[in-house]
Motif scaffolding. Structure first.
Motif, PDB file in Angstrom:
ATOM      1  N   LYS A 184       0.811  -1.156  -0.061  1.00  0.00           N
ATOM      2  CA  LYS A 184      -0.015  -0.011  -0.120  1.00  0.00           C
ATOM      3  C   LYS A 184       0.822   1.337   0.106  1.00  0.00           C
ATOM      4  CE  LYS A 184      -3.732   2.271   2.220  1.00  0.00           C
ATOM      5  NZ  LYS A 184      -4.806   2.245   3.615  1.00  0.00           N
TER       6      LYS A 184
ATOM      7  N   THR B  73       0.104  -2.244  -4.926  1.00  0.00           N
ATOM      8  CA  THR B  73      -1.062  -2.699  -5.230  1.00  0.00           C
ATOM      9  C   THR B  73      -2.127  -1.704  -4.871  1.00  0.00           C
ATOM     10  OG1 THR B  73      -1.158  -3.770  -3.089  1.00  0.00           O
ATOM     11  CG2 THR B  73      -0.345  -5.117  -5.073  1.00  0.00           C
ATOM     12  N   ASP B  74      -2.196  -1.011  -3.864  1.00  0.00           N
ATOM     13  CA  ASP B  74      -3.135  -0.095  -3.186  1.00  0.00           C
ATOM     14  C   ASP B  74      -2.649   1.326  -3.363  1.00  0.00           C
ATOM     15  OD1 ASP B  74      -4.698   1.565  -1.875  1.00  0.00           O
ATOM     16  OD2 ASP B  74      -4.964  -0.215  -0.154  1.00  0.00           O
ATOM     17  N   ILE B  75      -3.320   2.048  -4.386  1.00  0.00           N
ATOM     18  CA  ILE B  75      -3.051   3.583  -4.475  1.00  0.00           C
ATOM     19  C   ILE B  75      -4.095   4.467  -3.989  1.00  0.00           C
ATOM     20  CG2 ILE B  75      -1.161   3.042  -6.291  1.00  0.00           C
ATOM     21  CD1 ILE B  75      -3.265   3.922  -8.404  1.00  0.00           C
TER      22      ILE B  75
ATOM     23  N   LEU C 209       3.913   5.655 -12.233  1.00  0.00           N
ATOM     24  CA  LEU C 209       3.540   4.237 -11.610  1.00  0.00           C
ATOM     25  C   LEU C 209       3.944   3.300 -12.330  1.00  0.00           C
ATOM     26  CD1 LEU C 209       0.053   5.351 -10.212  1.00  0.00           C
ATOM     27  CD2 LEU C 209       2.045   5.378  -8.687  1.00  0.00           C
TER      28      LEU C 209
ATOM     29  N   ASN D  90       4.497  -1.921 -11.508  1.00  0.00           N
ATOM     30  CA  ASN D  90       3.676  -2.222 -10.206  1.00  0.00           C
ATOM     31  C   ASN D  90       2.916  -3.131 -10.347  1.00  0.00           C
ATOM     32  OD1 ASN D  90       5.049  -0.171  -8.011  1.00  0.00           O
ATOM     33  ND2 ASN D  90       4.535   1.165  -9.705  1.00  0.00           N
TER      34      ASN D  90
ATOM     35  N   ILE E  87      -0.577  -2.729  -9.755  1.00  0.00           N
ATOM     36  CA  ILE E  87      -1.715  -1.918  -9.749  1.00  0.00           C
ATOM     37  C   ILE E  87      -3.041  -2.449 -10.544  1.00  0.00           C
ATOM     38  CG2 ILE E  87      -3.113   0.365 -10.152  1.00  0.00           C
ATOM     39  CD1 ILE E  87      -0.113   1.295  -9.522  1.00  0.00           C
ATOM     40  N   SER E  88      -4.067  -2.714  -9.966  1.00  0.00           N
ATOM     41  CA  SER E  88      -5.260  -3.190 -10.901  1.00  0.00           C
ATOM     42  C   SER E  88      -6.483  -2.355 -11.053  1.00  0.00           C
ATOM     43  CB  SER E  88      -5.768  -4.617 -10.093  1.00  0.00           C
ATOM     44  OG  SER E  88      -6.207  -4.320  -8.850  1.00  0.00           O
TER      45      SER E  88
ATOM     46  N   ASN F  81       1.876  -2.707 -15.524  1.00  0.00           N
ATOM     47  CA  ASN F  81       0.996  -3.035 -14.384  1.00  0.00           C
ATOM     48  C   ASN F  81       0.261  -4.000 -14.558  1.00  0.00           C
ATOM     49  OD1 ASN F  81       1.069  -0.895 -11.741  1.00  0.00           O
ATOM     50  ND2 ASN F  81       1.711   0.526 -13.492  1.00  0.00           N
TER      51      ASN F  81
END
Length: 262
Positions: A2, A31-33, A47, A50, A52-53, A72
């Motif tokens: 995070k 994973t948490d933005i 970013l 990473n 990120i989803s 990502n």
């Protein structure tokens, strides 16, 4: 991992989130933005590389001009719908995400149809002709099914309760839009006949009426550059109605040849 307030301030060497204008979080295994929902003033954000989803937290970054998201774990191009409110976004690097697929041309046209203000996509300059083509051939990007914004669009009502009112407009809202456009308001009799459940043709007519009103209203918010994109796309769309298939094909081939020569 995070992305926390502490980490953001340390990387940006800032004292508070509001003062952060640029941030580089390349290769941080993020994973948490969600922190970005508290950072409306950020302009340049890196970013890339990473995990990120979801792009939902970026919807509040209204000052964002450049966004780098290469490599990502974005699962669907529908996530791009969260970037639509970012009217200042001009540079996006989005390649090498799972949602990009293998059809690079269609992927690019779809992204540009969703975000027609972009001037550079995946490190390639975007042209006006490309935007016009994207408006015709790019896929329509819809909001992710589990998005909170999507839930708000139906006012929290089940689909069955909003089916007979395609854009959930009442008579007062519709006539305010028409008044702002210099159009005559709908009479109560006409509006009642449109909004009452009846045939598919009537529902379709109502949806088209609301869509036209909404499109015309949105034109008031566009700048000269965006209006030129709309103008070019409209002209190209009108050609499909005025030209027979063979003539249209010849016209497009002629235009391509001219572009190559120049």
């Amino acid at each position: 991992m995070k992305l926390t307030r502490k980490l953001v301030l340390a990387k940006a060497k800032a004292s508070d989130l509001d003062s952060v204008k640029k941030l580089n979080c390349w290769g941080c295994n993020l994973t948490d933005i969600s922190i970005f929902s508290q950072m409306p003033n950020i302009k340049v954000l890196t970013l890339s590389v990473n995990c990120i989803s979801s792009l939902a937290p970026l919807a509040d970054c209204l000052s964002l001009c450049e966004l780098y998201l290469r490599r990502n774990m974005i699962p669907s191009l529908s996530e791009l719908s969260h970037l639509r409110p970012l009217t200042r976004l001009r540079v996006l690097w989005f390649a090498e995400n799972p949602c990009c697929g293998t059809e690079s041309r269609q992927y690019r046209l779809t992204v540009l149809r969703c975000l027609p203000r972009l001037q550079r996509l995946d490190n390639q300059v975007v042209t006006e002709d490309e935007i016009a083509l994207a408006m015709m051939e790019g896929d329509v990007v819809t909001m992710p099914p589990d998005s909170a914004l999507n839930q708000l669009s139906t006012n929290g009502l089940p689909e069955a309760e909003t089916e007979n009112d395609p854009l959930n407009y009442n008579m007062e809202e519709t006539n305010k839009i028409r008044e702002g456009l210099g159009m005559k308001p709908l009479s109560i009799d006409k509006f009642s006949s449109l909004s009452s459940p009846s045939t598919k043709e009537t529902k379709l007519s109502m949806k088209k009426t609301h869509t036209l009103d909404a499109v015309l209203l949105l034109l008031n918010d566009l700048e000269e550059e965006e209006l030129r994109f709309v103008h070019t796309a409209t002209q190209n769309r009108l050609q499909t109605y005025t030209l027979d298939p063979e003539t249209l094909k010849d016209s497009l081939q002629s235009q391509i040849t001219t572009d190559i020569q120049h």
